[in-house]
Design a protein around this motif. Structure first.
Motif, PDB file in Angstrom:
ATOM      1  N   THR A  94       6.173  10.610  -6.437  1.00 17.87           N
ATOM      2  CA  THR A  94       4.714  10.095  -5.746  1.00 17.87           C
ATOM      3  C   THR A  94       3.914  11.321  -5.864  1.00 17.87           C
ATOM      4  OG1 THR A  94       6.013  10.318  -3.668  1.00 17.87           O
ATOM      5  CG2 THR A  94       5.720   8.122  -4.675  1.00 17.87           C
ATOM      6  N   LEU A  95       2.398  11.261  -5.433  1.00 17.12           N
ATOM      7  CA  LEU A  95       1.645  12.075  -5.367  1.00 17.12           C
ATOM      8  C   LEU A  95       1.838  12.836  -3.996  1.00 17.12           C
ATOM      9  CD1 LEU A  95      -1.389  10.076  -6.840  1.00 17.12           C
ATOM     10  CD2 LEU A  95       0.001  11.664  -7.878  1.00 17.12           C
ATOM     11  N   HIS A  96       1.575  14.138  -4.004  1.00 19.30           N
ATOM     12  CA  HIS A  96       1.769  14.969  -3.190  1.00 19.30           C
ATOM     13  C   HIS A  96       0.433  15.707  -2.665  1.00 19.30           C
ATOM     14  CE1 HIS A  96       2.945  18.077  -0.159  1.00 19.30           C
ATOM     15  NE2 HIS A  96       4.264  17.821  -0.462  1.00 19.30           N
ATOM     16  N   PRO A 127      -7.118   6.687 -15.815  1.00 23.94           N
ATOM     17  CA  PRO A 127      -6.902   8.248 -15.553  1.00 23.94           C
ATOM     18  C   PRO A 127      -8.202   9.074 -16.090  1.00 23.94           C
ATOM     19  CG  PRO A 127      -5.451   6.994 -17.064  1.00 23.94           C
ATOM     20  CD  PRO A 127      -6.414   5.883 -16.447  1.00 23.94           C
ATOM     21  N   PRO A 128      -8.681   9.852 -15.460  1.00 30.50           N
ATOM     22  CA  PRO A 128      -9.747  10.748 -16.245  1.00 30.50           C
ATOM     23  C   PRO A 128      -9.219  11.501 -17.648  1.00 30.50           C
ATOM     24  CG  PRO A 128      -9.579  11.548 -13.917  1.00 30.50           C
ATOM     25  CD  PRO A 128      -8.176  10.588 -14.213  1.00 30.50           C
ATOM     26  N   PRO A 129      -9.845  12.023 -18.342  1.00 24.39           N
ATOM     27  CA  PRO A 129      -9.410  12.779 -19.547  1.00 24.39           C
ATOM     28  C   PRO A 129      -8.463  13.944 -19.194  1.00 24.39           C
ATOM     29  CG  PRO A 129     -11.624  12.406 -19.625  1.00 24.39           C
ATOM     30  CD  PRO A 129     -11.281  11.968 -18.143  1.00 24.39           C
ATOM     31  N   ALA A 130      -8.546  14.627 -18.365  1.00 19.97           N
ATOM     32  CA  ALA A 130      -7.911  15.808 -17.889  1.00 19.97           C
ATOM     33  C   ALA A 130      -6.427  15.319 -17.271  1.00 19.97           C
ATOM     34  CB  ALA A 130      -8.393  16.672 -16.648  1.00 19.97           C
ATOM     35  N   ALA A 172       0.487   8.796 -10.958  1.00 24.11           N
ATOM     36  CA  ALA A 172      -0.493   8.045 -10.160  1.00 24.11           C
ATOM     37  C   ALA A 172      -0.383   6.404 -10.251  1.00 24.11           C
ATOM     38  CB  ALA A 172      -2.061   8.321 -10.670  1.00 24.11           C
ATOM     39  N   LEU A 173       0.022   6.044 -11.379  1.00 25.01           N
ATOM     40  CA  LEU A 173       0.217   4.647 -11.318  1.00 25.01           C
ATOM     41  C   LEU A 173       1.364   3.990 -10.500  1.00 25.01           C
ATOM     42  CD1 LEU A 173      -0.455   4.046 -15.375  1.00 25.01           C
ATOM     43  CD2 LEU A 173      -2.100   3.121 -13.433  1.00 25.01           C
ATOM     44  N   GLY A 174       2.354   4.863 -10.703  1.00 20.74           N
ATOM     45  CA  GLY A 174       3.347   4.467  -9.887  1.00 20.74           C
ATOM     46  C   GLY A 174       3.218   4.505  -8.505  1.00 20.74           C
ATOM     47  N   LYS A 195       3.658   1.569  -5.876  1.00 20.35           N
ATOM     48  CA  LYS A 195       4.548   1.860  -4.885  1.00 20.35           C
ATOM     49  C   LYS A 195       4.094   1.539  -3.607  1.00 20.35           C
ATOM     50  CE  LYS A 195       8.094   5.051  -3.278  1.00 20.35           C
ATOM     51  NZ  LYS A 195       9.347   4.689  -3.971  1.00 20.35           N
ATOM     52  N   PHE A 196       2.854   1.999  -3.144  1.00 21.74           N
ATOM     53  CA  PHE A 196       2.293   1.746  -1.903  1.00 21.74           C
ATOM     54  C   PHE A 196       1.272   0.422  -1.804  1.00 21.74           C
ATOM     55  CE2 PHE A 196       3.284   6.308  -2.018  1.00 21.74           C
ATOM     56  CZ  PHE A 196       4.150   6.443  -0.827  1.00 21.74           C
ATOM     57  N   GLY A 197       1.255  -0.247  -2.848  1.00 23.72           N
ATOM     58  CA  GLY A 197       0.579  -1.383  -2.525  1.00 23.72           C
ATOM     59  C   GLY A 197      -0.706  -1.217  -2.492  1.00 23.72           C
ATOM     60  N   LEU A 198      -1.413  -0.227  -3.368  1.00 21.76           N
ATOM     61  CA  LEU A 198      -2.804   0.015  -2.858  1.00 21.76           C
ATOM     62  C   LEU A 198      -3.888  -1.182  -3.547  1.00 21.76           C
ATOM     63  CD1 LEU A 198      -2.582   3.889  -3.229  1.00 21.76           C
ATOM     64  CD2 LEU A 198      -2.341   2.483  -1.324  1.00 21.76           C
ATOM     65  N   ALA A 199      -3.412  -1.741  -4.797  1.00 20.45           N
ATOM     66  CA  ALA A 199      -4.271  -2.803  -5.169  1.00 20.45           C
ATOM     67  C   ALA A 199      -4.628  -3.818  -4.173  1.00 20.45           C
ATOM     68  CB  ALA A 199      -4.057  -3.325  -6.485  1.00 20.45           C
TER      69      ALA A 199
END
Ligand SMILES: [Zn+2]
Length: 248
Positions: free
Chosen positions: A127-129, A159-162, A171-173, A177-181
């Protein structure tokens, strides 16, 4: 206890290196350390009794971590208030990392609960930190308008090109996982029900400009707030601007 301190320092160094390269899943050997049950308990207790508890020496450090996020907002969902501290790698399985600052992330209670004792099995699972994944500058959060009565929004990641393949999957995971949508969708629905009354009072030809101004101001503050994505999506949707907002 001294040998243990050295193990903690080594574990902290390895954690920082692995967190930067999406390699936390390669630290599983740390789970067996220390092998002594009493030592393991001591390390976890260091966190629960000396850090998280009021009136104890570590409490200042704990509070500092909790307040190290803009506006006290949880960096995992980007929406709710910080209430606690999440261990990126769970303290029970990784006692050596129980008080390592880089492993301690301020979080809301919901995100902390969702994360629970989970840990990454592969790079894409990580997950993102907020300290290691600095992805706030480019816009990646967007929304689309569903033209129904009443209108509602669906949030998604572009997702940005970078971003490389691993970061995109992470990021998608994280988003899933956190039900953000669902979190952002319901927040937006609430805001849109109030916005409807504001827009109804405006001269119809100024509605688009009003929404664009809001979107631009929010994007300057932060491009990945759900409110930024919301106002952008609404401003760009001609059905909504031309009266869709008033239908309920
Ligand atoms: Zn949260």
């Amino acid at each position: 206890m001294e040998a243990l301190e050295e193990d903690v320092t080594n574990a902290a160094d390895r954690f920082e290196a692995a967190a930067t390269t999406a390699a936390l899943h390669t630290l599983t050997d740390l789970k067996t350390k220390p092998s002594d049950r009493a030592d393991r308990d001591e390390l976890t207790k260091n966190y629960t009794q000396r850090m998280a508890r009021k009136g104890t020496p570590g409490k200042d450090e704990y509070d500092k971590i909790k307040s190290a996020t803009p506006f006290g907002r949880c960096p995992l969902c980007g929406h709710r208030d910080v209430e606690t501290i999440d261990h990126q790698l769970p303290k029970k399985a990784y006692p050596l990392l129980a008080v390592v600052p880089a492993n301690l992330v301020p979080a809301c209670r919901s995100c902390n609960t969702v994360k629970g004792e989970s840990e990454p099995k592969i790079a894409e699972d990580q997950t993102l930190h907020p300290y290691f994944d600095d992805i706030g500058k480019e816009q990646w959060l967007f929304a689309t308008v569903h033209e129904v009565a009443p209108a509602f929004l669906e949030f998604f990641i572009v997702p940005p090109p970078a971003w490389d393949n691993v970061l995109t999957k992470r990021a998608l995971g994280h988003f899933h996982k956190f039900g953000l949508a669902s979190l952002y969708g319901s927040q937006a629905a609430q805001e849109m029900s109030g916005l409807r009354h504001i827009l109804k009072r405006k001269v119809p030809s100024t509605v688009g400009e009003y929404l664009r101004d809001e979107a631009m101001g929010l994007a300057e503050a932060s491009p990945n707030l759900w409110r930024t994505a919301m106002y952008q999506a609404l401003a760009e949707n001609s059905w909504y601007v031309d009266g869709g907002f008033a239908i309920d």
